[in-house]
Motif scaffolding. Sequence first.
Motif, short mmCIF file in Angstrom:
data_model
loop_
_atom_site.label_atom_id
_atom_site.label_comp_id
_atom_site.label_asym_id
_atom_site.label_seq_id
_atom_site.Cartn_x
_atom_site.Cartn_y
_atom_site.Cartn_z
N VAL A 134 0.86 -1.38 0.04
CA VAL A 134 0.05 -0.04 0.05
C VAL A 134 0.90 1.26 -0.01
N PRO A 135 1.96 1.43 0.71
CA PRO A 135 2.50 2.75 0.78
C PRO A 135 3.30 2.92 -0.53
N ALA A 136 3.79 1.74 -1.12
CA ALA A 136 4.50 2.08 -2.39
C ALA A 136 3.39 2.49 -3.50
N LYS A 137 2.29 1.87 -3.53
CA LYS A 137 1.46 2.30 -4.47
C LYS A 137 0.90 3.91 -4.29
N VAL A 138 0.70 4.41 -3.03
CA VAL A 138 0.15 5.47 -2.67
C VAL A 138 1.40 6.37 -3.23
N ALA A 139 2.68 6.39 -2.69
CA ALA A 139 3.69 7.08 -3.37
C ALA A 139 3.66 6.98 -4.77
N GLU A 140 3.79 5.97 -5.58
CA GLU A 140 3.77 6.01 -7.17
C GLU A 140 2.95 6.79 -7.62
N LYS A 141 1.44 6.55 -7.01
CA LYS A 141 0.30 7.64 -7.50
C LYS A 141 0.76 9.02 -7.11
N ALA A 142 1.41 9.18 -6.02
CA ALA A 142 1.59 10.92 -5.83
C ALA A 142 2.77 11.21 -6.55
N VAL A 143 3.70 10.59 -6.99
CA VAL A 143 4.75 10.88 -7.71
C VAL A 143 4.28 11.03 -9.10
N GLY A 144 3.45 10.16 -9.65
CA GLY A 144 2.91 10.26 -10.90
C GLY A 144 2.16 11.44 -11.20
N LYS A 145 1.37 11.90 -9.96
CA LYS A 145 0.59 13.24 -10.23
C LYS A 145 1.47 14.63 -10.25
N ALA A 146 2.49 14.46 -9.10
CA ALA A 146 3.30 15.69 -9.01
C ALA A 146 4.23 15.98 -10.24
N VAL A 147 4.64 14.82 -10.63
CA VAL A 147 5.90 14.88 -11.70
C VAL A 147 5.23 14.55 -12.99
N LYS A 148 5.34 15.37 -13.71
CA LYS A 148 5.03 14.76 -15.40
C LYS A 148 6.22 14.80 -16.00
N LEU A 149 6.18 13.56 -16.70
CA LEU A 149 7.44 13.60 -17.59
C LEU A 149 7.48 14.09 -19.18
N PRO A 150 8.34 14.66 -19.52
CA PRO A 150 8.17 15.32 -20.85
C PRO A 150 7.84 14.43 -21.85
N ASP A 151 6.95 14.73 -23.07
CA ASP A 151 6.89 13.88 -24.01
C ASP A 151 8.11 14.07 -24.82
#
Length: 82
Positions: A60-77
């Motif tokens: 659970v903590p790893a999945k929550v962190a993964e979602k939070a990082v995915g929303k906070a940091v957008k990778l450039p196309d």
Amino acid sequence: MAMGIAESIQLAASLVFAIPLGVFGLTTLMDGNTFLGGVLVGVAVLMIVLPRQLTTPADVPAKVAEKAVGKAVKLPDEDDDR
């Protein structure tokens, strides 16, 4: 999604037990005992599928962190470089 080293080792350990069980289940099916053979094959399949599908409290903590990082940091196309 790519598997990490730990997930690969866990899958290999599961396969060590699931493959012989599945082969014995198939042999039992061929010998005519459909109930026992079907149960053994089903258990062998579940030994492989369930660890990949279930979420444990440690995940659970790893999945929550993964979602939070995915929303906070957008990778450039790749198209943005042009």
